[in-house]
Design an enzyme around this catalytic site. Structure first.
Site, short mmCIF file in Angstrom:
data_model
loop_
_atom_site.label_atom_id
_atom_site.label_comp_id
_atom_site.label_asym_id
_atom_site.label_seq_id
_atom_site.Cartn_x
_atom_site.Cartn_y
_atom_site.Cartn_z
N LYS A 83 12.69 -15.67 -0.24
CA LYS A 83 12.92 -17.11 -0.34
C LYS A 83 11.81 -17.84 0.42
O LYS A 83 11.55 -17.54 1.60
CB LYS A 83 14.29 -17.43 0.26
CG LYS A 83 14.97 -18.64 -0.31
CD LYS A 83 16.40 -18.68 0.18
CE LYS A 83 17.10 -19.94 -0.19
NZ LYS A 83 18.38 -20.06 0.52
C1 E4P Z 1 20.66 -22.45 -0.91
O1 E4P Z 1 20.01 -21.45 -1.04
C2 E4P Z 1 20.98 -23.05 0.40
O2 E4P Z 1 21.29 -21.99 1.28
C3 E4P Z 1 22.21 -23.92 0.38
O3 E4P Z 1 22.74 -24.07 -0.92
C4 E4P Z 1 22.08 -25.17 1.15
O4 E4P Z 1 23.30 -25.86 1.08
P1 E4P Z 1 23.66 -27.05 2.09
O5 E4P Z 1 22.93 -28.27 1.66
O6 E4P Z 1 25.15 -27.22 1.93
O7 E4P Z 1 23.27 -26.58 3.46
#
Ligand code: E4P
Length: 221
Positions: A83
């Site tokens: 990522k």
């Molecule tokens: C995605 O990969 C992220 O980890 C996640 O969806 C972020 O979500 P949030 O905005 O609720 O922290």
């Protein structure tokens, strides 16, 4: 639509996997920090449970350091996806890794042109963050629609991974638009199978069944 769980919590991952519908996992540095565990150990544990794509995020912000950080992560298991942030350095790292057939997930995507560029750089997944746009009074779902249209126009293979999902309606809308994947907090995964009419109907069926007349016994006088 594929379903990933958005957590680094092992019990949540086990519970979602036990439902038989889990396709993958996303983590991020905040989710790992919340668990207070060693990053590599936790990624190993997750990959022992889930065979689908498991996203592990780098915290370096420059290309060379990103690659240096990513390479050991790819050794954890074949299903690890690297990522990277949707920045210029993230884009360059995406190209470098894609050229080595290493799958990437370009995260923190907030506008369609980021999604266009990461697809050109060979990203496996792009993660538009719906909830965080909604929080600012912008329409997160419009971003999903824009990316879907752009990818379909040009036949890009990058999968749209709807992220920052906050409630079941987000999922309904993502599925209607045609997001390829949604990554979902455990609480929302649980909500997906809930309906009060299901509970009430089941309760009634069971009560009626328990109170049914006993069938007449053959040969009784
Ligand atoms: C995605 O990969 C992220 O980890 C996640 O969806 C972020 O979500 P949030 O905005 O609720 O922290």
């Amino acid at each position: 639509m594929q379903l990933y769980i958005d957590t680094a919590n092992i019990e949540e991952i086990r519970s979602a996997a036990a439902m038989g519908v889990l396709d993958g996992v996303t983590t991020n540095p905040s989710l790992i920090a919340k668990e207070g565990v060693d990053f590599i150990d936790r990624m190993n544990e997750i990959c022992d449970i889930v065979s689908g794509p498991v996203s592990a995020e780098v915290v370096a912000t420059e290309h060379d350091a990103m690659i240096e950080e990513a390479m050991p992560l790819t050794e954890i298991a074949p299903n690890i996806v690297i990522k990277l942030p949707s920045t210029v350095d993230g884009l360059k790292a995406c190209r470098t890794l894609s050229d080595q057939n290493i799958r990437t997930n370009l995260t923190l995507c907030f506008q369609p042109l980021q999604a266009l560029l990461v697809a050109k750089a060979g990203a496996f997944l792009v993660s538009p963050f719906l909830g965080r746009l909604d929080d600012l009074g912008q329409d997160g779902m419009e971003l999903i629609q824009q990316i879907r249209t752009i990818y379909d126009n040009y036949g890009y293979d990058t999968k749209i991974l709807a992220a920052s999902i906050r409630h079941p309606l987000h999922l309904v809308q993502c599925a209607m638009i045609g997001a390829d994947v949604a990554t979902v907090p455990f609480k929302v995964i649980q909500q997906m199978m809930n309906h009060p009419l299901t509970d009430r109907g089941l309760e009634q069926f069971l009560a009626d069944w328990a109170s049914r007349n006993a069938p007449a016994t053959a040969g009784a006088h």
